[in-house]
Write a protein that holds these residues in place. Structure first.
Motif, PDB file in Angstrom:
ATOM      1  N   LEU A 353      46.168  43.518  36.079  1.00 21.10           N
ATOM      2  CA  LEU A 353      46.150  42.112  35.658  1.00 21.10           C
ATOM      3  C   LEU A 353      46.752  42.015  34.263  1.00 21.10           C
ATOM      4  CD1 LEU A 353      45.077  39.309  36.584  1.00 21.10           C
ATOM      5  CD2 LEU A 353      43.011  39.802  35.278  1.00 21.10           C
ATOM      6  N   VAL A 354      47.808  41.205  34.141  1.00 21.31           N
ATOM      7  CA  VAL A 354      48.516  41.115  32.866  1.00 21.31           C
ATOM      8  C   VAL A 354      48.622  39.654  32.430  1.00 21.31           C
ATOM      9  CG1 VAL A 354      50.678  41.601  31.658  1.00 21.31           C
ATOM     10  CG2 VAL A 354      49.846  43.183  33.408  1.00 21.31           C
ATOM     11  N   LEU A 378      47.519  40.451  27.151  1.00 27.11           N
ATOM     12  CA  LEU A 378      46.476  41.428  27.472  1.00 27.11           C
ATOM     13  C   LEU A 378      46.851  42.112  28.779  1.00 27.11           C
ATOM     14  CD1 LEU A 378      43.652  42.450  26.601  1.00 27.11           C
ATOM     15  CD2 LEU A 378      42.667  40.688  28.057  1.00 27.11           C
ATOM     16  N   GLU A 379      46.654  43.427  28.823  1.00 29.43           N
ATOM     17  CA  GLU A 379      46.957  44.161  30.053  1.00 29.43           C
ATOM     18  C   GLU A 379      45.730  44.914  30.522  1.00 29.43           C
ATOM     19  OE1 GLU A 379      50.448  46.568  29.944  1.00 29.43           O
ATOM     20  OE2 GLU A 379      51.571  45.050  28.805  1.00 29.43           O
ATOM     21  N   ILE A 414      50.402  34.673  34.045  1.00 33.80           N
ATOM     22  CA  ILE A 414      49.454  35.740  34.349  1.00 33.80           C
ATOM     23  C   ILE A 414      49.984  36.455  35.589  1.00 33.80           C
ATOM     24  CG2 ILE A 414      47.082  36.280  35.007  1.00 33.80           C
ATOM     25  CD1 ILE A 414      46.259  33.646  33.623  1.00 33.80           C
ATOM     26  N   LEU A 415      50.021  37.784  35.517  1.00 31.71           N
ATOM     27  CA  LEU A 415      50.573  38.561  36.624  1.00 31.71           C
ATOM     28  C   LEU A 415      49.488  39.401  37.262  1.00 31.71           C
ATOM     29  CD1 LEU A 415      53.741  39.912  34.770  1.00 31.71           C
ATOM     30  CD2 LEU A 415      53.646  37.971  36.345  1.00 31.71           C
ATOM     31  N   VAL A 523      40.110  42.770  41.656  1.00 32.40           N
ATOM     32  CA  VAL A 523      39.724  42.456  40.282  1.00 32.40           C
ATOM     33  C   VAL A 523      38.417  41.667  40.318  1.00 32.40           C
ATOM     34  CG1 VAL A 523      40.382  41.305  38.137  1.00 32.40           C
ATOM     35  CG2 VAL A 523      42.148  42.299  39.622  1.00 32.40           C
ATOM     36  N   LEU A 524      37.495  42.098  39.460  1.00 33.97           N
ATOM     37  CA  LEU A 524      36.203  41.438  39.394  1.00 33.97           C
ATOM     38  C   LEU A 524      36.107  40.754  38.036  1.00 33.97           C
ATOM     39  CD1 LEU A 524      33.711  41.314  41.233  1.00 33.97           C
ATOM     40  CD2 LEU A 524      32.895  43.404  40.162  1.00 33.97           C
ATOM     41  N   VAL A 525      35.925  39.430  38.036  1.00 34.25           N
ATOM     42  CA  VAL A 525      35.823  38.709  36.775  1.00 34.25           C
ATOM     43  C   VAL A 525      34.392  38.216  36.634  1.00 34.25           C
ATOM     44  CG1 VAL A 525      36.639  36.720  35.462  1.00 34.25           C
ATOM     45  CG2 VAL A 525      38.235  38.019  36.886  1.00 34.25           C
TER      46      VAL A 525
END
Lengths: 649, 602
Positions: A353-354, A378-379, A414-415, A523-525
């Motif tokens: 996630l970038v 942020l990467e 956001i990538l 990805v867990l947010v």
């Protein structure tokens, strides 16, 4: 969604006539149109039949009754009876034709509105109170349905019936017919005036009803606060103000209705009185038979109710117009967060996630204010866990909301695994990134459904699938330390949420966490997911979460050092930017702001002590350095002097 | 099964006795609503009776005109009778129309007075009902009682009652005029009444059940809708949209189906009424025509008879409409009366004791608290909190900490024993004094629509702006509030909108500071705060709590530092009680917790 798109292009409501405004519901009403037309035909047939009865009466009075021939009575009465039965049958037919399709229109519109509301971005819901939305979804659509299947049909058919009736009246006597026609004119004029007055007030009444509903909702949702401060009275006063406002508007509306009633009662009766005078004069002059006079009054009586109903039906029509406007207020809303036309897909999902210069600002933010998120870089490497730390209001929650496009970035991008998240379908994006919110929402459904929300594929009766679902559920509950579920009355099948058992904040949070974990995302947010847990439970959850986060990319909003400990690295959010990234101890050592944000009260004292100790050390060092430099400088001086000497030389 | 209060509300299989019980209570409610406006109702009745009589006079005047006026003109050229008749007709029309309009406005005033009375009653009663009720009855249902159910009653009062009164009167007067004019035709009408009553009865029985079904279906629909809109973030994040659409679609369909059934009943009822009316007209015509032929009936009277018989059934459709709104309103009233029947389990005292200056001495005396026989939260609890002491409550989830807090705030009452403030049983304390003396701040910091300042001022409605800002400053909320688009005047919008959870908590802290209570209860009130904010709040707390009694529940042990005394709870009992220093030095549960917490810090 084609209906919504076409309607979005349509002109604003203020420019439309009542007819065109209501006509916008055509896409929803389309399948019912043949039924409605059929219903109108049946209704018209009923109207015509009821107008035929006076003609039979006229024949009876001027024929058998004048001649004193009782034999002729039977067929005439039989005809009246048959016509009466046919009228009833036609009314029945109209109802049966129109009413069920009408309910389908209502259902279609309701589902359409709901789908649109679900599709609209969170920013829309921030602006709209759910009370306002609710009154649109329930009472407005109810009104529209009743208007279509009842108001519209009768309005059109009654007008036609009145026109036919007037022709029949003209047939009995041109003078009397004209009299009736002329005396009806004020009704149409007043009906038009009425439109202007009434539609404004009707809309205001509906809006005020929505506001009142919102006041009710708040008083119920905020009951704990109101109780805690004993502000029941205070909120009652506020509510009473709203209700009084509604009362004032409702009475104003009633006065408008009373105005049209006055004319609706006066005019037909006045027309009858004048017709009586004219009829008697004509009959005395032998230009009209008694039978014709009777038929005239019988016909006029038949027309009385259609004429009176016009006022009510017009009022209903204008109410419906504002209901339709309110419906399209929502439907016309342009969705700013949509799926791309040609969606990309993540080829090799890894969970990288970038954020590249990601920016966000609220639309209504003052121009001179900086962006809420002012260029985030942020990467997050696959499998890495990043803690996000910053003071309240620094934008942490906003940042997390950007990852699943609850809000869209207003700049930068956001990538996810190299793909701009706006190029993915929302479905795919939200499948790959799962969130747990601090404010844990549970839905009225079983615990099981709530936890497995992110796994729609488990909704199957296949034993293998069920077994897998059970396994995932058990595992997620285990990680979130939500073992309390098994103690609920029906275990994991216990219904929670609005319609079910109420759970404590900590219990809800654990279920929300289990839900995010069970989704098995790349990805867990997690937005401060442990705030309501006690220390013991928190420690257990953290230990379990570590296992999950070992293989899953994680972005965790953290307020506590203990939460930060789960992360591989920490990103510090300050003034809308990431100002530092590193491990907890690195940041602790090098970043003053980080220490300010993350070290708790006693820790602060510790740090203070450490700082003092370090200061002392530094001071000692400094004095040593000073001595050293002093020595060195002397050397330099000497050198310089020597150089000087050289120069001099 | 009981049907007292809201119990059994969702059932549709009431026994006869239960139905009677429910009907009786909603009639009682109706009676109490009508009583204050009975004077105005009587005036309105007189007006509408007068108005209807004038409106019904028409056909009789026509008969008079044809039978008396016409011969006078035709035979003697005497225009006087017909002029008088027509003049009377015009006068009746004018006055009839004016009075019916007057009646409309009057009845709107009456029904709005009734509605506002009912709205306030339900609102106030809802506010008075205990938290326990709210938690089990759920917000969706209580909201639909106050919105859609009240809407049905409004609809009934708005149009339904008007239709009933003017319709019934119209029918009554018409029948009366008919009998006066021609008694035999009255017999035809009387014969028509029999099928009319049978049809109506059939309709009533069938529709009652179905209307109840529509109300249940609409309530489900509303709950689902509200839940989706308030939980929209979670809906989106977990792609619940398609499943929601399916579920909502099901609710919509069952609501539609329930509605369609009701409508289909009308599809029989309404044409049935027309049929009966038309057959009656044919009957009256048959009998009248023969009597005209044999000379016993004048032709003008026959005209009037036919007009009256037809007019008699004219309002029938409107009456059916009335039945429609009556049924939903009756079902709504049954449910509302159920809510009103719920007695607050935490009632206001009948003879309240005033406590002008509370000191803050809180005592639990042999308190037992249980939700029901199985779940006992506090078995037998004694505790003395001297005035001015700050207590920290520690223990795992479910130990009874929150219950303890709620008992002090009198959100609940103890099942046995008593809780006192300065020696006064909380149940006897004047609510005004209770709420002024004791304030509780919970983790869930709810914001009302309005400005930030409004929300803080909730703690003290007459506070000045300076006081509001001072309170915000004290808890460190001033900074972020001034950075909002309109500072203190920023509208917080729906459910806190763009104010973060931590900021909401700061606002609710400011609210509590402004309220300035003698006893302050903090239930997890700092959970969402970041550490700098928490630090600020704690500093503020230390000054604020210096001379106040406080009970603090916190998972973070950092809060414990400011407490004078720590209570460790387990299964509704106190297992450790002492100053923080004592307990930390000991070897008990708290010492373990504290050690673990210290470890987690760095």
């Amino acid at each position: 969604m084609s209906t919504a798109e076409t309607s979005a292009a349509a002109p604003r409501k203020s420019e439309l006539s009542t007819f065109r405004a209501i006509a916008r519901i055509y896409p929803y009403a389309k399948p019912a149109v043949p039924w409605i037309i059929g219903g109108m035909i049946a209704a018209l047939a009923a109207g015509v039949v009821s107008l035929l009865i006076p003609i039979v009466l006229q024949g009876l009075v001027d024929g058998p009754l004048t001649d004193g021939n009782p034999v002729g009575i039977w067929p005439a009465v039989a005809l009246v009876l048959v016509l009466g039965v046919v009228e009833a049958a036609m009314i029945m037919l109209r109802r049966w034709l129109v009413l069920t399709p009408g309910t389908h229109i209502e259902a279609r519109m309701r589902n359409g509105l709901y789908a649109k509301l679900q599709d609209l971005p969170v920013a829309f819901h921030d602006r709209w109170q759910s009370g306002q939305l609710l009154s649109r979804a329930v009472s407005d659509l109810n009104l529209i349905r009743r208007w279509i299947s009842f108001g519209l049909v009768l309005l059109i058919v009654n007008i036609i019936t009145i026109l036919i009736g007037i022709v029949v009246l003209l047939n009995w006597s041109v003078w009397l017919g004209l009299l009736f026609f002329v005396t009806s004119i004020p009704i149409w004029v007043y009906g038009y005036v009425f439109e202007k007055k009434y539609s404004v007030i009707a809309r205001r009444v509906q809006d005020q009803q929505g506001d009142l509903a919102t006041a009710v909702e708040e008083s119920v949702h905020g009951i704990r606060v109101l109780k805690a401060f004993g502000r029941g009275r205070h909120s009652l006063l506020k509510f009473a103000d709203q209700a009084e406002m509604l009362r004032t508007l409702e009475i104003r509306k009633a006065k408008a209705i009373a105005g049209i009633w006055f004319w609706l009662v006066l005019i037909p009766d006045a027309a009858f009185a004048l017709s009586l005078l004219g009829g008697v004069a004509l009959a005395a002059a032998d230009q009209l038979t008694v039978g014709q006079l009777l038929a005239y009054f019988a016909t006029a009586t038949v027309l009385r109710f259609p004429i009176e109903s016009i006022g009510f039906l017009l009022a209903m029509t204008f109410d419906t117009r504002s209901a339709v406007d309110r419906f399209f207020d929502v439907m016309d809303e342009v969705n700013t967060i949509t799926d791309p036309e040609h969606p990309a897909t993540v080829e090799r999902p890894a969970g990288r996630l970038v954020f590249e210069d990601a920016r966000f600002r609220y639309q209504d933010a003052p121009g001179d204010q900086r962006d809420q998120l002012d260029g985030i870089d942020l990467e997050l490497e696959p499998g890495e866990t990043m803690a996000l730390v910053g003071i309240t209001g620094s934008g942490k929650t906003t940042l997390t909301a950007l990852t699943t496009r609850l809000y869209d970035v207003t700049g930068g991008r956001i990538l996810l695994d190299g793909v701009d998240i706006r190029d993915l379908t929302r479905e795919e994006l939200r499948r790959r990134i799962a969130m747990a919110f601090e404010d844990a929402t549970l839905f009225s459904s079983s615990v099981r459904d709530n936890v497995l929300l992110g796994r729609p594929e488990f909704a199957s009766d296949d034993p293998a699938v069920v077994a897998e679902a059970d396994r995932v559920l058990a595992e997620a509950l285990d990680i979130a330390q939500a073992g309390f579920v098994y103690d609920l009355p029906d275990g994991a099948d216990t219904v929670v949420g609005e319609e079910g058992m109420s759970l404590s904040g900590g219990q809800r949070q654990r279920l929300a966490l289990a839900r995010a974990v069970a989704a098995k995302p790349e990805v867990l947010v997690l937005d401060d997911p442990l705030s309501a847990l006690d220390v013991d439970t928190e420690a257990l959850v953290e230990a379990a979460l570590r296992r999950v986060l070992a293989t899953t990319t994680g972005l965790i909003v953290a307020h506590r050092p203990s939460t930060v400990q789960m992360a591989d690295r920490v990103a510090l959010l300050e003034e809308g930017r990431i100002t530092d990234v590193g491990t907890h101890s690195e940041l602790l050592a090098r970043n003053e702001h980080y220490r300010y944000v993350i070290s708790s009260l006693e820790d602060e004292e510790l740090a203070q002590a450490e700082r003092e100790a370090r200061d002392l050390r530094l001071a000692e060092e400094a004095s040593r350095v000073q001595e050293a430099t002093a020595r060195e400088s002397r050397v330099i001086d000497k050198d310089g002097f020597e150089r000087d000497g050289e120069v001099k030389r | 099964m009981s049907v007292v209060g809201v119990a059994g509300e969702e059932r549709d299989n009431y026994t006869k006795d239960e139905s009677r019980q429910i009907r009786r209570r909603s009639l009682r409610l109706l009676g109490s609503l009508l009583r204050p406006v009975r004077g105005r109702i009587i005036v309105a009745m007189v007006v509408v009776v007068f108005s209807t009589a004038l409106q019904v006079a028409g056909p009789a005047l026509i008969a008079l005109g044809i039978d008396r006026g016409l011969p006078a003109v035709a035979d003697n050229g005497d225009w006087m009778p017909i002029a008088l008749i027509v003049g009377g007709f015009v006068f009746a029309a004018l006055v009839g129309a004016a009075t019916i309009a007057w009646y409309q406005v009057m009845s709107a005033r009456i029904s709005q007075a009734i509605l506002i009375d009912l709205r306030k009653r339900v609102f106030l009663h809802t506010q008075n009902l205990s938290l326990e009720f709210h938690e089990s009855y759920t917000s969706g249902r209580i909201i639909s009682r106050q919105t859609s159910d009240l809407d049905s009653i409004r609809e009934l009062l708005d149009s339904g009652i008007n239709q009933l009164v003017s319709g019934l009167l119209y029918m009554g007067f018409t029948a009366g005029a008919l009998i006066l004019l021609d008694a035999p035709s009255g017999l035809v009408l009387a014969a028509a009444l029999i099928p009319l009553l049978m049809l109506t009865r059939w309709f009533q029985v069938r529709s009652q059940k179905m209307f109840r079904l529509t109300r249940v279906a609409s309530a489900r629909l509303i709950v689902h809708f509200v839940e989706t809109m308030t939980g929209i973030r979670a809906v989106k994040a977990f792609r619940k949209e398609p499943r929601n659409a399916r579920e909502f679609g099901d609710h919509v369909e069952s609501y539609r189906d329930a509605n369609a059934r009701v409508i289909r009943l009308f599809g029989i009822f309404d044409p049935g009424l027309v049929l009966i009316g038309n057959v009656a007209v044919a009957g009256a015509l048959l009998w009248g025509a023969f009597r005209v032929v044999d000379g016993s009936l004048q032709i003008g009277v026959l005209i009037a008879v036919l007009l009256y018989v037809r007019n008699f059934f004219g309002p029938a459709e409107e009456m059916a409409m009335f039945y429609n709104s009556y049924q939903s309103a009756a079902a709504a009233l049954e449910k509302i009366s159920g809510v009103l029947e719920e007695s607050p389990s935490v009632p206001d005292p009948t003879t309240p004791i005033d406590l002008w200056q509370a000191k803050g001495h809180v005592r639990f005396e042999s308190v037992r608290f249980a939700y029901n026989d199985e779940t006992v939260v506090l078995p037998d609890f004694d505790l003395d909190i001297p005035a001015g002491q700050t207590i920290a409550l520690v223990g795992t989830t479910g130990a009874g900490k929150s219950t303890l807090a709620k008992l002090i705030a009198r959100f609940y009452d103890p099942s046995e024993g008593r809780v006192t403030l300065d020696g006064v049983d909380l149940r006897k304390l004047h609510p005004k004094d209770l709420r002024r003396a004791i304030v509780m701040v919970t983790q869930e910091a709810y914001l009302f629509s309005g400005t930030v300042a409004d929300n803080i001022a909730l703690g003290k409605p007459d506070a000045t702006r300076e006081e509001v800002e001072a309170a915000a400053r004290a808890v460190g909320a001033h900074e972020f509030i001034t950075s909002l688009p309109n500072g203190y005047d920023t509208d917080v919008n729906k459910r806190g909108g763009r104010v973060s959870a931590g900021q909401r908590q700061l606002i609710s802290f400011a609210r509590a500071f402004l309220a300035d209570p003698t006893v302050l209860i903090l239930d997890e009130a700092t959970a969402s705060l970041d550490i700098p904010s928490e630090r600020l709040v704690q500093e503020a707390l230390q000054t604020l709590l210096a001379d106040r009694t406080a009970v603090i529940i916190a998972h973070r042990l950092s809060t414990v530092a400011i407490a004078d005394r720590v209570l460790v709870m387990e299964h509704g009992r106190i297992i450790e009680d002492g100053s923080p220093a004592e307990l930390i030095a000991g070897a008990g549960k708290f010492a373990q917790l504290h050690a673990a917490w210290r470890e987690s810090l760095v």
